[in-house]
Design a protein around this motif. Structure first.
Motif, PDB file in Angstrom:
ATOM      1  N   PHE A 164       0.829  -1.206   0.000  1.00  0.00           N
ATOM      2  CA  PHE A 164       0.000   0.000   0.000  1.00  0.00           C
ATOM      3  C   PHE A 164       0.864   1.257   0.000  1.00  0.00           C
ATOM      4  N   ASP A 165       1.960   1.215   0.760  1.00  0.00           N
ATOM      5  CA  ASP A 165       2.907   2.331   0.800  1.00  0.00           C
ATOM      6  C   ASP A 165       3.471   2.605  -0.591  1.00  0.00           C
ATOM      7  N   ARG A 166       3.891   1.569  -1.291  1.00  0.00           N
ATOM      8  CA  ARG A 166       4.446   1.748  -2.654  1.00  0.00           C
ATOM      9  C   ARG A 166       3.355   2.218  -3.620  1.00  0.00           C
ATOM     10  N   PHE A 167       2.130   1.725  -3.435  1.00  0.00           N
ATOM     11  CA  PHE A 167       1.019   2.141  -4.302  1.00  0.00           C
ATOM     12  C   PHE A 167       0.763   3.636  -4.167  1.00  0.00           C
ATOM     13  N   VAL A 168       0.697   4.125  -2.926  1.00  0.00           N
ATOM     14  CA  VAL A 168       0.444   5.550  -2.706  1.00  0.00           C
ATOM     15  C   VAL A 168       1.614   6.383  -3.219  1.00  0.00           C
ATOM     16  N   ALA A 169       2.853   5.914  -2.950  1.00  0.00           N
ATOM     17  CA  ALA A 169       4.034   6.678  -3.352  1.00  0.00           C
ATOM     18  C   ALA A 169       4.134   6.844  -4.864  1.00  0.00           C
ATOM     19  N   ILE A 170       3.688   5.843  -5.606  1.00  0.00           N
ATOM     20  CA  ILE A 170       3.825   5.884  -7.069  1.00  0.00           C
ATOM     21  C   ILE A 170       2.564   6.406  -7.743  1.00  0.00           C
ATOM     22  N   CYS A 171       1.410   5.999  -7.263  1.00  0.00           N
ATOM     23  CA  CYS A 171       0.159   6.357  -7.933  1.00  0.00           C
ATOM     24  C   CYS A 171      -0.438   7.684  -7.458  1.00  0.00           C
ATOM     25  N   ASP A 172      -0.118   8.082  -6.249  1.00  0.00           N
ATOM     26  CA  ASP A 172      -0.666   9.340  -5.716  1.00  0.00           C
ATOM     27  C   ASP A 172       0.384  10.041  -4.842  1.00  0.00           C
ATOM     28  N   PRO A 173       1.529  10.394  -5.431  1.00  0.00           N
ATOM     29  CA  PRO A 173       2.655  10.913  -4.632  1.00  0.00           C
ATOM     30  C   PRO A 173       2.358  12.231  -3.938  1.00  0.00           C
ATOM     31  N   LEU A 174       1.485  13.063  -4.498  1.00  0.00           N
ATOM     32  CA  LEU A 174       1.208  14.366  -3.896  1.00  0.00           C
ATOM     33  C   LEU A 174       0.476  14.232  -2.564  1.00  0.00           C
ATOM     34  N   ARG A 175      -0.248  13.146  -2.376  1.00  0.00           N
ATOM     35  CA  ARG A 175      -0.995  12.931  -1.134  1.00  0.00           C
ATOM     36  C   ARG A 175      -0.321  11.934  -0.204  1.00  0.00           C
TER      37      ARG A 175
END
Length: 315
Positions: free
Chosen positions: A122-133
């Motif tokens: 989930f951490d990698r998903f957020v970092a790559i797919c939604d980095p601004l948030r």
């Protein structure tokens, strides 16, 4: 044959097993096992230490990595006394209550590791797919909530398993297949019907690792789709590189786990040493390799470890 139930369980003794066919050479065989335990304990302790001490590593990715190292450290310590006791001292006896306690922590830490791997995905998903948030989604409070939820899930799935094992009746002088207590191995030695125990064990497995693994796969499908939308090849490569360590950790955890479960349930005709080797690979490979993988593949961790080692030499 004397049958003992939970009311006189303290009288019941199980016998742990080393490596079938190599009992005379167990002291020598124990040397590589001991070396692997040393690597696992020192490597995970080092990861925990550098994440704790280095301010620049106080980020969600490294918090999850420290959770993974803490679980791997606990998993190694959980089986270290009985495994080396069997190999070095021929200390094969273990009471039912001690066996159940070890089984609880062994499976509990395994399920928690699966949960941490999902959190890291989930951490990698957020970092790559939604980095601004990223910073607003993965706050310290939310990371703590994720950790607490994994503890609650672990207790919720393992408590019924333990309670129903306590209800079983066993025969005196029964031998386990490993140098530690494994749920499937334990319930198969029952003198009474163990179908409910088997169902509970499968439910615990599918509600934890069986849920986490597909979620990890789905997260990586979404990550790959997002990465392929990056215009530059350099950007795509950089994004993929941030996931290599986690993908490796997932592989070395789930492949031995699935293999061991299949061997236990469907490989009854397999030689005994196959069960033993698979059981020890399942326990030792992730704690040994995870610190190595993250030290080699993660630049910040590598720099922090080198810094700590240099400071120790200067003292």
């Amino acid at each position: 044959m004397l049958v003992l139930n939970n009311t006189n369980a303290q009288l019941l003794t199980f016998f742990l097993t080393g490596i079938p066919g190599l009992r005379a050479a167990q002291v020598w065989v124990s040397i590589p096992f001991c070396l692997l335990y040393v690597i696992a304990l020192s490597g995970n302790s080092m990861i925990l230490f550098v994440v704790l001490c280095e301010q620049n590593l106080h980020e969600p990715m490294y918090y999850f990595l420290s959770m993974l190292s803490a679980i791997d450290l606990s998993l190694s310590l959980c089986t270290l006394p009985t495994t080396l006791g069997v190999f070095w001292l021929e200390a094969r006896e273990i009471t039912l209550n001690a066996c159940i306690a070890q089984m609880f922590f062994l499976h509990g830490f395994t399920f928690m590791e699966s949960g941490v791997l999902l959190a890291m995905a989930f951490d990698r998903f957020v970092a790559i797919c939604d980095p601004l948030r990223y910073a607003t989604i993965l706050t310290n409070a939310r990371i703590a909530q994720i950790g607490i939820s994994m503890l609650i899930r672990n207790f919720a799935v393992m408590l019924p398993v333990v309670l129903f094992v306590k209800r079983l009746s066993f025969c005196r002088a029964v031998a386990l297949s490993h140098s530690y207590c494994y749920h499937v191995d334990l319930i198969q030695l029952s003198c009474t019907d163990n179908r409910i125990n088997s169902i509970l064990g499968l439910f615990a497995l599918f509600s934890t690792t069986g849920f986490d693994c597909p979620c990890i796969l789905i997260s990586y499908v979404l990550i790959i789709r997002s990465v392929l939308n990056i215009a530059s090849s350099e950007g795509r490569q950089k994004a993929f590189n941030t996931c290599i360590s986690h993908i490796s950790a997932v592989a070395i955890f789930y492949i031995p786990l699935i293999s061991l479960s299949l061997v236990h349930r469907y490989g009854h005709s397999a030689p005994l040493f196959v069960h033993t080797i698979m059981a020890n690979v399942f326990l030792l490979i992730p704690p040994v390799l995870n610190p190595i993988i993250y030290s080699v593949k993660t630049k910040q961790i590598r720099k922090a470890i080198v810094k700590v080692l240099i400071q120790k030499q200067q003292i």
